[in-house]
Design an enzyme around this catalytic site. Structure first.
Site, PDB file in Angstrom:
ATOM      1  N   TYR A 199      -7.118  11.645  -1.279  1.00 23.40           N
ATOM      2  CA  TYR A 199      -7.124  10.241  -0.835  1.00 23.40           C
ATOM      3  C   TYR A 199      -8.536   9.814  -0.409  1.00 23.40           C
ATOM      4  O   TYR A 199      -9.117  10.375   0.527  1.00 23.40           O
ATOM      5  CB  TYR A 199      -6.184  10.134   0.361  1.00 23.40           C
ATOM      6  CG  TYR A 199      -5.520   8.793   0.514  1.00 23.40           C
ATOM      7  CD1 TYR A 199      -4.258   8.566  -0.013  1.00 23.40           C
ATOM      8  CD2 TYR A 199      -6.137   7.765   1.210  1.00 23.40           C
ATOM      9  CE1 TYR A 199      -3.623   7.352   0.144  1.00 23.40           C
ATOM     10  CE2 TYR A 199      -5.509   6.541   1.372  1.00 23.40           C
ATOM     11  CZ  TYR A 199      -4.256   6.344   0.836  1.00 23.40           C
ATOM     12  OH  TYR A 199      -3.630   5.127   0.995  1.00 23.40           O
ATOM     13  N   TYR A 202     -11.913   3.011  -8.670  1.00 24.03           N
ATOM     14  CA  TYR A 202     -10.909   2.768  -9.723  1.00 24.03           C
ATOM     15  C   TYR A 202     -10.049   1.587  -9.291  1.00 24.03           C
ATOM     16  O   TYR A 202     -10.262   0.439  -9.696  1.00 24.03           O
ATOM     17  CB  TYR A 202     -10.118   4.060  -9.926  1.00 24.03           C
ATOM     18  CG  TYR A 202      -8.808   3.974 -10.662  1.00 24.03           C
ATOM     19  CD1 TYR A 202      -8.714   3.352 -11.912  1.00 24.03           C
ATOM     20  CD2 TYR A 202      -7.662   4.556 -10.127  1.00 24.03           C
ATOM     21  CE1 TYR A 202      -7.488   3.309 -12.585  1.00 24.03           C
ATOM     22  CE2 TYR A 202      -6.449   4.519 -10.800  1.00 24.03           C
ATOM     23  CZ  TYR A 202      -6.362   3.882 -12.025  1.00 24.03           C
ATOM     24  OH  TYR A 202      -5.158   3.833 -12.676  1.00 24.03           O
TER      25      TYR A 202
HETATM   26  C1  LIG Z   1      -3.624   3.741   4.177  1.00 25.15           C
HETATM   27  C2  LIG Z   1      -4.932   3.336   3.546  1.00 25.15           C
HETATM   28  O1  LIG Z   1      -5.038   3.430   2.361  1.00 25.15           O
HETATM   29  S1  LIG Z   1      -6.181   2.839   4.510  1.00 25.15           S
HETATM   30  C3  LIG Z   1      -7.222   1.912   3.430  1.00 25.15           C
HETATM   31  C4  LIG Z   1      -6.688   0.558   3.250  1.00 25.15           C
HETATM   32  N1  LIG Z   1      -7.673  -0.299   2.595  1.00 25.15           N
HETATM   33  C5  LIG Z   1      -8.696  -0.838   3.253  1.00 25.15           C
HETATM   34  O2  LIG Z   1      -8.863  -0.653   4.444  1.00 25.15           O
HETATM   35  C6  LIG Z   1      -9.626  -1.666   2.430  1.00 25.15           C
HETATM   36  C7  LIG Z   1     -11.057  -1.348   2.756  1.00 25.15           C
HETATM   37  N2  LIG Z   1     -11.997  -2.281   2.118  1.00 25.15           N
HETATM   38  C8  LIG Z   1     -12.162  -3.562   2.586  1.00 25.15           C
HETATM   39  O3  LIG Z   1     -11.503  -3.994   3.510  1.00 25.15           O
HETATM   40  C9  LIG Z   1     -13.229  -4.408   1.939  1.00 25.15           C
HETATM   41  O4  LIG Z   1     -13.477  -3.963   0.634  1.00 25.15           O
HETATM   42  C10 LIG Z   1     -14.562  -4.320   2.763  1.00 25.15           C
HETATM   43  C11 LIG Z   1     -14.321  -4.821   4.168  1.00 25.15           C
HETATM   44  C12 LIG Z   1     -15.097  -2.902   2.798  1.00 25.15           C
HETATM   45  C13 LIG Z   1     -15.618  -5.140   2.049  1.00 25.15           C
HETATM   46  O5  LIG Z   1     -15.239  -6.441   2.197  1.00 25.15           O
HETATM   47  P1  LIG Z   1     -16.279  -7.612   1.791  1.00 25.15           P
HETATM   48  O6  LIG Z   1     -17.663  -7.172   1.986  1.00 25.15           O
HETATM   49  O7  LIG Z   1     -15.781  -8.807   2.467  1.00 25.15           O
HETATM   50  O8  LIG Z   1     -16.086  -7.658   0.312  1.00 25.15           O
HETATM   51  P2  LIG Z   1     -14.943  -8.401  -0.466  1.00 25.15           P
HETATM   52  O9  LIG Z   1     -13.646  -7.672  -0.292  1.00 25.15           O
HETATM   53  O10 LIG Z   1     -14.961  -9.882  -0.196  1.00 25.15           O
HETATM   54  O11 LIG Z   1     -15.502  -8.147  -1.883  1.00 25.15           O
HETATM   55  C14 LIG Z   1     -16.758  -8.687  -2.278  1.00 25.15           C
HETATM   56  C15 LIG Z   1     -17.149  -7.990  -3.555  1.00 25.15           C
HETATM   57  O12 LIG Z   1     -17.581  -6.655  -3.241  1.00 25.15           O
HETATM   58  C16 LIG Z   1     -16.847  -5.751  -4.025  1.00 25.15           C
HETATM   59  N3  LIG Z   1     -16.652  -4.498  -3.320  1.00 25.15           N
HETATM   60  C17 LIG Z   1     -15.981  -4.299  -2.168  1.00 25.15           C
HETATM   61  N4  LIG Z   1     -15.998  -2.974  -1.883  1.00 25.15           N
HETATM   62  C18 LIG Z   1     -16.702  -2.386  -2.873  1.00 25.15           C
HETATM   63  C19 LIG Z   1     -17.039  -1.047  -3.171  1.00 25.15           C
HETATM   64  N5  LIG Z   1     -16.677  -0.029  -2.381  1.00 25.15           N
HETATM   65  N6  LIG Z   1     -17.753  -0.802  -4.297  1.00 25.15           N
HETATM   66  C20 LIG Z   1     -18.120  -1.826  -5.119  1.00 25.15           C
HETATM   67  N7  LIG Z   1     -17.813  -3.096  -4.885  1.00 25.15           N
HETATM   68  C21 LIG Z   1     -17.121  -3.358  -3.783  1.00 25.15           C
HETATM   69  C22 LIG Z   1     -15.525  -6.445  -4.309  1.00 25.15           C
HETATM   70  O13 LIG Z   1     -14.899  -5.902  -5.454  1.00 25.15           O
HETATM   71  C23 LIG Z   1     -15.967  -7.876  -4.502  1.00 25.15           C
HETATM   72  O14 LIG Z   1     -16.480  -8.007  -5.807  1.00 25.15           O
HETATM   73  P3  LIG Z   1     -16.218  -9.347  -6.671  1.00 25.15           P
HETATM   74  O15 LIG Z   1     -16.741 -10.473  -5.838  1.00 25.15           O
HETATM   75  O16 LIG Z   1     -16.960  -9.065  -7.921  1.00 25.15           O
HETATM   76  O17 LIG Z   1     -14.738  -9.423  -6.862  1.00 25.15           O
END
Ligand SMILES: CC(=O)SCCNC(=O)CCNC(=O)[C@H](O)C(C)(C)COP(=O)(O)OP(=O)(O)OC[C@H]1O[C@@H](n2cnc3c(N)ncnc32)[C@H](O)[C@@H]1OP(=O)(O)O
Length: 385
Positions: free
Chosen positions: A285, A333
């Site tokens: 994960y 992915y």
């Molecule tokens: C039980 C569990 O599984 S716990 C995990 C649950 N999931 C999470 O917590 C999600 C974690 N990730 C997030 O919340 C968000 O991706 C964040 C906060 C890290 C980033 O958010 P933001 O900076 O606001 O980015 P946002 O989501 O608006 O995306 C902006 C762009 O960055 C991209 N981006 C976000 N993360 C990544 C990454 N890791 N790699 C590449 N691109 C990324 C997005 O795809 C988006 O691209 P697009 O505009 O071409 O569509």
């Protein structure tokens, strides 16, 4: 104790729904789409399904899916314990099949968190309803990113793990994603780019965090005897174990880095009658880069504290000597609300040798590990062909 159940059931159908950004669909639509594809893959029909195992952010998930599909199963399980739920459902399906309570189990998951904007980084009303909420959420702790950030801080302070170590995990995931046409982010990246990406919750930067995408998936589990009559080569459940330690936040535990992961890894390997050295395919994960380092340590692939050094020099990437998360993982992915189903599906695809450019040359035994909530619980699954 469960040793006699090794190879008693098998996965005979497996499929993803449409992935990435899938507007105009609900999570039920994605589950149903994946279910139809998985049944077709197995050479079965909806009428064969008599057990439904589903979890979405809905306590009636199994019931809703059965009704949507127009079937009347004799066994339903909607247990939701976070990211590991789909992997755990394979174990629950095994138990139900072995007890004669169902014969063909549909395990499904789906989420449209990207299209419907439901992924929130913290401070949701749900957080406030949990016991920890009133003491933590008002102070701005983001969930779950903030919790993993604290774990990463502790790991760095105690063991000298660096942000470059974390970035290695993200870059390896992207290199795998470049070999996977279905991956959401496939553009070139580098350690420097990950380390320069925007800070989300110190020390976790944007590229240390999994994507937010829509996705669904389904697997069909049945008895080994029935599996042998079907068209696909059975992927046997060789070993599987689940374990629970605390609710959500590790801050209630004596040591935040202390988990029950080794317990399930040992039990699953023992049930399968194999060792860590026998495993060809590892799916872990990767909601956050620190999660991979922590999982590798807790699963016993290296000692606690040595995960940073373990992942160095592209070891996890294509061509490395410890390839993991060959789909590109949650980091590159797809990552719907919960990632367990997609981990499981990639393990099945590898074992069935249908991964194209990213296919591992030897893929006979796979280990899938998924935690739930913040390492509050976990499931380890060993699959084999
Ligand atoms: C039980 C569990 O599984 S716990 C995990 C649950 N999931 C999470 O917590 C999600 C974690 N990730 C997030 O919340 C968000 O991706 C964040 C906060 C890290 C980033 O958010 P933001 O900076 O606001 O980015 P946002 O989501 O608006 O995306 C902006 C762009 O960055 C991209 N981006 C976000 N993360 C990544 C990454 N890791 N790699 C590449 N691109 C990324 C997005 O795809 C988006 O691209 P697009 O505009 O071409 O569509």
């Amino acid at each position: 104790m469960t040793k006699h159940l090794s190879k008693s059931v098998a996965i005979v159908g497996a499929a993803e729904s449409d992935l990435g950004k899938v507007p105009g669909m609900t999570s039920l639509d994605l589950q149903a789409q994946a279910a139809a594809r998985a049944l077709r893959d197995a050479g079965l029909t909806l009428q064969d399904v008599d057990g439904v195992f589903a979890h979405v952010d809905d306590k009636f998930a199994g019931l809703h899916l059965a009704e949507y599909l127009g079937i009347r199963p004799r066994y339903v399980d909607s247990t939701s314990v976070g990211g590991m739920s789909s992997v755990m459902h394979v174990r629950h399906a095994m138990a139900a099949i072995e007890a004669g309570m169902c014969e063909v189990a549909l395990v499904a998951y789906g989420s449209t968190q990207l299209s419907d904007g439901t992924r929130k980084v913290g401070g949701t009303p749900e957080d406030m309803r949990m016991p920890r909420g009133q003491f933590i959420t008002p102070y701005g702790q983001l969930s779950p990113i903030g919790y993993y950030a604290m774990v990463a801080q502790l790991h760095m302070q105690r063991y000298g793990t660096t942000h470059k170590d974390l970035a290695e995990v993200a870059v390896a995931a992207r290199k795998w994603a470049q070999l996977n046409p279905k991956a959401y982010r496939r553009e070139e990246t580098s350690i420097e780019e990950v380390m320069a990406s925007k800070m989300i919750a110190d020390p976790l930067r944007q590229r240390d965090c999994c994507l937010v995408t829509d996705a669904g998936g389904a697997v069909i589990v049945t008895s080994a005897a029935r599996a042998r009559t079907l068209k696909r080569p059975p992927v046997y459940v060789m070993g599987i174990a689940e374990s629970f330690s605390h609710h959500y936040t590790p801050f209630n535990t004596a040591d935040w880095l202390d988990t029950n992961v080794a317990q399930t890894a040992d039990a699953a390997l023992e049930m399968a009658g194999v060792t860590r050295a026998d495993i060809d395919v590892v799916q872990i994960y990767d909601h956050f880069t620190i999660g991979v380092i922590q999982s590798l340590e807790e699963l016993g692939f290296c000692k606690r504290g040595e995960g940073g050094a373990f992942v160095a020099d592209g070891r996890l990437a294509p061509g490395g000597d410890f390839p993991i998360n060959t789909s590109g993982g949650g980091l590159s992915y797809n990552h719907p609300g919960q990632f367990g189903m997609l981990l499981l599906l990639e393990a099945v695809h590898q074992l069935r040798k249908e991964c194209g450019e990213r296919q591992l040359p030897k893929a006979e035994l796979a280990l899938v590990h998924a935690p739930g909530l913040v390492f509050s619980c976990n499931t380890t699954l060993i699959l084999g062909v």
